[in-house]
Design an enzyme around this catalytic site. Structure first.
Site, PDB file in Angstrom:
ATOM      1  NE  ARG A 126      -3.975  -2.042   2.108  1.00 50.29           N
ATOM      2  CZ  ARG A 126      -3.827  -3.062   2.927  1.00 50.29           C
ATOM      3  NH1 ARG A 126      -2.863  -3.042   3.822  1.00 50.29           N
ATOM      4  NH2 ARG A 126      -4.640  -4.087   2.860  1.00 50.29           N
ATOM      5  CE  LYS A 148      -1.604  14.731 -12.985  1.00 49.38           C
ATOM      6  NZ  LYS A 148      -2.086  15.384 -14.233  1.00 49.38           N
ATOM      7  CD  GLU A 190       5.545  18.102 -21.685  1.00 49.80           C
ATOM      8  OE1 GLU A 190       5.017  19.028 -21.048  1.00 49.80           O
ATOM      9  OE2 GLU A 190       4.889  17.155 -22.165  1.00 49.80           O
ATOM     10  CE  LYS A 232       4.371  18.292 -12.951  1.00 47.33           C
ATOM     11  NZ  LYS A 232       4.445  17.130 -13.826  1.00 47.33           N
ATOM     12  CD  GLU A 242      -4.981  17.529 -13.572  1.00 50.25           C
ATOM     13  OE1 GLU A 242      -3.845  17.040 -13.546  1.00 50.25           O
ATOM     14  OE2 GLU A 242      -5.734  17.464 -14.557  1.00 50.25           O
ATOM     15  NE  ARG A 246      -0.136  17.673 -11.230  1.00 52.24           N
ATOM     16  CZ  ARG A 246       0.553  16.754 -10.591  1.00 52.24           C
ATOM     17  NH1 ARG A 246       0.370  16.570  -9.302  1.00 52.24           N
ATOM     18  NH2 ARG A 246       1.439  16.002 -11.222  1.00 52.24           N
ATOM     19  CG  ASN A 250      -3.308  18.364 -18.518  1.00 48.97           C
ATOM     20  OD1 ASN A 250      -2.351  17.607 -18.618  1.00 48.97           O
ATOM     21  ND2 ASN A 250      -4.163  18.310 -17.514  1.00 48.97           N
ATOM     22  CG  HIS A 253      -1.215  17.681 -22.411  1.00 41.72           C
ATOM     23  ND1 HIS A 253      -0.416  18.786 -22.365  1.00 41.72           N
ATOM     24  CD2 HIS A 253      -0.481  16.672 -21.878  1.00 41.72           C
ATOM     25  CE1 HIS A 253       0.751  18.464 -21.820  1.00 41.72           C
ATOM     26  NE2 HIS A 253       0.731  17.185 -21.519  1.00 41.72           N
ATOM     27  CG  HIS A 257      -3.246  13.178 -24.910  1.00 36.99           C
ATOM     28  ND1 HIS A 257      -3.760  13.422 -23.662  1.00 36.99           N
ATOM     29  CD2 HIS A 257      -1.941  12.866 -24.708  1.00 36.99           C
ATOM     30  CE1 HIS A 257      -2.815  13.271 -22.752  1.00 36.99           C
ATOM     31  NE2 HIS A 257      -1.706  12.933 -23.368  1.00 36.99           N
ATOM     32  CG  HIS A 270       3.742  13.324 -24.284  1.00 38.27           C
ATOM     33  ND1 HIS A 270       2.368  13.300 -24.316  1.00 38.27           N
ATOM     34  CD2 HIS A 270       4.088  14.166 -23.277  1.00 38.27           C
ATOM     35  CE1 HIS A 270       1.905  14.092 -23.367  1.00 38.27           C
ATOM     36  NE2 HIS A 270       2.927  14.629 -22.719  1.00 38.27           N
TER      37      HIS A 270
HETATM   38  P1  NAD Z   1      10.602   7.314 -22.543  1.00 36.66           P
HETATM   39  O1  NAD Z   1      10.611   6.978 -21.127  1.00 36.66           O
HETATM   40  O2  NAD Z   1       9.984   6.348 -23.486  1.00 36.66           O
HETATM   41  O3  NAD Z   1      12.083   7.660 -23.025  1.00 36.66           O
HETATM   42  C1  NAD Z   1      12.286   8.032 -24.369  1.00 36.66           C
HETATM   43  C2  NAD Z   1      13.371   7.154 -25.015  1.00 36.66           C
HETATM   44  O4  NAD Z   1      14.648   7.588 -24.565  1.00 36.66           O
HETATM   45  C3  NAD Z   1      13.287   5.676 -24.689  1.00 36.66           C
HETATM   46  O5  NAD Z   1      13.647   4.936 -25.823  1.00 36.66           O
HETATM   47  C4  NAD Z   1      14.324   5.514 -23.584  1.00 36.66           C
HETATM   48  O6  NAD Z   1      14.826   4.191 -23.475  1.00 36.66           O
HETATM   49  C5  NAD Z   1      15.387   6.459 -24.069  1.00 36.66           C
HETATM   50  N1  NAD Z   1      16.269   6.995 -23.046  1.00 36.66           N
HETATM   51  C6  NAD Z   1      15.935   7.422 -21.815  1.00 36.66           C
HETATM   52  N2  NAD Z   1      16.976   8.009 -21.234  1.00 36.66           N
HETATM   53  C7  NAD Z   1      18.002   7.919 -22.086  1.00 36.66           C
HETATM   54  C8  NAD Z   1      19.346   8.363 -22.053  1.00 36.66           C
HETATM   55  N3  NAD Z   1      19.821   9.083 -21.040  1.00 36.66           N
HETATM   56  N4  NAD Z   1      20.147   8.075 -23.104  1.00 36.66           N
HETATM   57  C9  NAD Z   1      19.648   7.402 -24.166  1.00 36.66           C
HETATM   58  N5  NAD Z   1      18.373   6.989 -24.283  1.00 36.66           N
HETATM   59  C10 NAD Z   1      17.580   7.261 -23.249  1.00 36.66           C
HETATM   60  O7  NAD Z   1       9.831   8.706 -22.804  1.00 36.66           O
HETATM   61  P2  NAD Z   1       9.756  10.070 -22.003  1.00 36.66           P
HETATM   62  O8  NAD Z   1       9.537  11.099 -23.043  1.00 36.66           O
HETATM   63  O9  NAD Z   1      10.847  10.237 -21.043  1.00 36.66           O
HETATM   64  O10 NAD Z   1       8.412   9.891 -21.161  1.00 36.66           O
HETATM   65  C11 NAD Z   1       7.171   9.677 -21.784  1.00 36.66           C
HETATM   66  C12 NAD Z   1       6.249   9.038 -20.767  1.00 36.66           C
HETATM   67  O11 NAD Z   1       6.087   9.938 -19.686  1.00 36.66           O
HETATM   68  C13 NAD Z   1       4.871   8.723 -21.291  1.00 36.66           C
HETATM   69  O12 NAD Z   1       4.502   7.442 -20.851  1.00 36.66           O
HETATM   70  C14 NAD Z   1       3.979   9.776 -20.643  1.00 36.66           C
HETATM   71  O13 NAD Z   1       2.671   9.330 -20.434  1.00 36.66           O
HETATM   72  C15 NAD Z   1       4.704   9.989 -19.352  1.00 36.66           C
HETATM   73  N6  NAD Z   1       4.472  11.302 -18.736  1.00 36.66           N
HETATM   74  C16 NAD Z   1       4.112  11.302 -17.433  1.00 36.66           C
HETATM   75  C17 NAD Z   1       3.927  12.503 -16.779  1.00 36.66           C
HETATM   76  C18 NAD Z   1       3.617  12.503 -15.320  1.00 36.66           C
HETATM   77  O14 NAD Z   1       3.318  13.578 -14.768  1.00 36.66           O
HETATM   78  N7  NAD Z   1       3.714  11.379 -14.642  1.00 36.66           N
HETATM   79  C19 NAD Z   1       4.084  13.718 -17.459  1.00 36.66           C
HETATM   80  C20 NAD Z   1       4.460  13.680 -18.805  1.00 36.66           C
HETATM   81  C21 NAD Z   1       4.651  12.450 -19.440  1.00 36.66           C
HETATM   82  N1  GLY Z   2       2.076  16.474 -16.662  1.00 38.57           N
HETATM   83  C1  GLY Z   2       0.944  17.063 -16.015  1.00 38.57           C
HETATM   84  C2  GLY Z   2       0.974  16.982 -14.522  1.00 38.57           C
HETATM   85  O1  GLY Z   2       1.920  16.519 -13.927  1.00 38.57           O
HETATM   86  O2  GLY Z   2       0.028  17.367 -13.919  1.00 38.57           O
END
Ligand code: NAD
Ligand code: GLY
Length: 367
Positions: A126, A148, A190, A232, A242, A246, A250, A253, A257, A270
């Protein structure tokens, strides 16, 4: 990336009372094990990473875990692996480790790894501690901060999750040296988003430093990450779950999306979807009389200067895009609810946006 002059570590606090945590930003942080090891409370740690990042950086993290009972769980690379099935495997790895309530999950990777690792930590017994070690620009400036966490379902992205804040965020900018260009620029979208929503001074700073950021110059890069994280962190401290403000994060977005989904997640990253989406949101704001042509033009120029796409990819049609926008989680009772702006640095939530106006913007952008 230029590292000629050694840079100080920046610390930004996410102020959430007893759950407050630091975001450290700078070079050499993974190897600065004394700093982050202090955030580990117990004797067990599970590092969750992926098959691309672990061979590059797991060694540095392993040094800091010396003396603990720890193991690693590696995902295959890609959004397609942010699944419930892999959460089950991560929990199984925690069970194998004999992880107790004071165990810690360490998320080493981009947003995919961070979201899944954080959700696994939220589920085990949990809720146990986790530390974010973001290795993409996007995850440093956005997904690692704010708590998140979650995974995708076949029915849609991020449909299952939890708010679960990390104990610390370790943003070692040295890891960006291996990040592919396209991923790096998607992360810059971003950064622009934070400035476009709520910080006109930062937006102007980005306009002045676009070339340096494209060249991955260390000092401006740290400054850009820190300013976005600072922005942020403030929003999250005021509205963790949110209920209001918050949602502004978006901006772009709902359009973005729809574009990502229309491209089956293979056409646009993204951040690229967010870049085009922000510009469409600016055009819609202009059409609704909320902002001027000059604001839209500034955003357009900045996104282009940072090497981001600004046009809807060819082959994507307005009607299917609008249909996808109707599915957005922010919509209420069958009406479109979008984040729009009143010019640079002034975003707001607008309910009851007419589909005809959205359609007009999409049609003009696909002509
Ligand atoms: P990702 O995690 O897929 O990374 C992008 C690519 O870069 C992958 O192929 C990864 O293996 C590679 N990579 C990562 N670090 C590296 C490094 N230092 N050197 C070489 N390659 C590297 O994508 P992302 O853009 O980091 O994240 C996208 C994800 O984040 C989505 O799932 C999205 O929904 C999520 N997201 C979440 C939030 C949140 O608030 N939690 C906000 C925005 C996005
Ligand atoms: N990426 C949007 C949030 O963290 O709220």
């Amino acid at each position: 990336m230029s590292t000629a002059i050694s840079q100080p570590i920046r610390t930004i606090d996410v102020a959430l009372g007893s759950r407050s945590y630091p975001v450290w930003i700078g070079p050499g942080l993974l190897a600065d094990t004394a700093r982050w090891r202090a955030a580990l409370r117990g004797r067990h740690a599970l590092v969750i990473s992926n098959t691309t990042v672990a061979p590059l950086y797991l060694d540095r993290v392993a040094e800091g875990l010396d003396g603990l009972h720890w193991s690693s769980f590696l995902l295959d690379d890609g959004e397609a692996h942010k699944t419930f099935a892999n959460v089950g495997r991560a929990l199984e790895a925690l069970a194998q480790l004999g992880a107790t309530r004071d165990a810690c999950v360490v998320a080493l990777g981009g947003g995919v790894v961070g979201d899944l690792a954080g959700f696994s930590a939220a589920c085990w017994m949990r809720g146990i501690d986790f530390i974010q070690m973001p290795t993409t620009l996007l995850s440093m400036v956005d997904s690692s901060v704010g708590g998140k966490t979650g995974v995708n379902l076949p029915a849609g992205k991020n449909l299952v999750g939890a708010f679960h804040q990390p104990r610390a965020v370790v943003a070692d900018i040295d890891t960006l040296a291996t990040l592919p260009d396209r991923e790096y620029h998607a992360g810059l979208a971003e950064v622009v988003k934070g400035a476009a929503i709520g910080d006109a001074t930062f937006f102007a700073w980005l306009e002045q430093h676009a070339a340096a950021l494209n060249a991955r110059e260390t000092a401006p890069l740290i400054e850009a990450i820190a300013r976005k994280v600072q922005y942020k962190a403030g929003v999250v401290a005021r509205d963790e779950t949110e209920q209001g403000e918050r949602a502004l994060l978006n901006l772009g977005h709902t359009f973005g999306h729809a574009l990502e989904t229309a491209g089956k997640y293979t056409v646009l990253l993204h951040g690229e979807g967010v870049a085009i989406g922000m510009l469409l949101a600016a055009k819609l704001s202009e059409r609704l009389g909320m902002s001027g042509e000059g604001d839209t033009a500034r955003l357009h120029r900045l996104l282009e200067a940072l090497g981001l796409p600004t046009a809807i990819p060819s082959g994507m049609e307005p009607a299917p895009l609008l249909a996808l926008m109707r599915l957005d989680k922010k919509n209420l009772a069958g009406t479109l609810r979008l984040i729009l702006w009143r010019g640079v640095g002034r975003a707001e939530i607008v309910s009851g946006v007419s589909e005809a106006d959205v359609m007009a913007v999409l049609e003009a952008a696909t002509r």
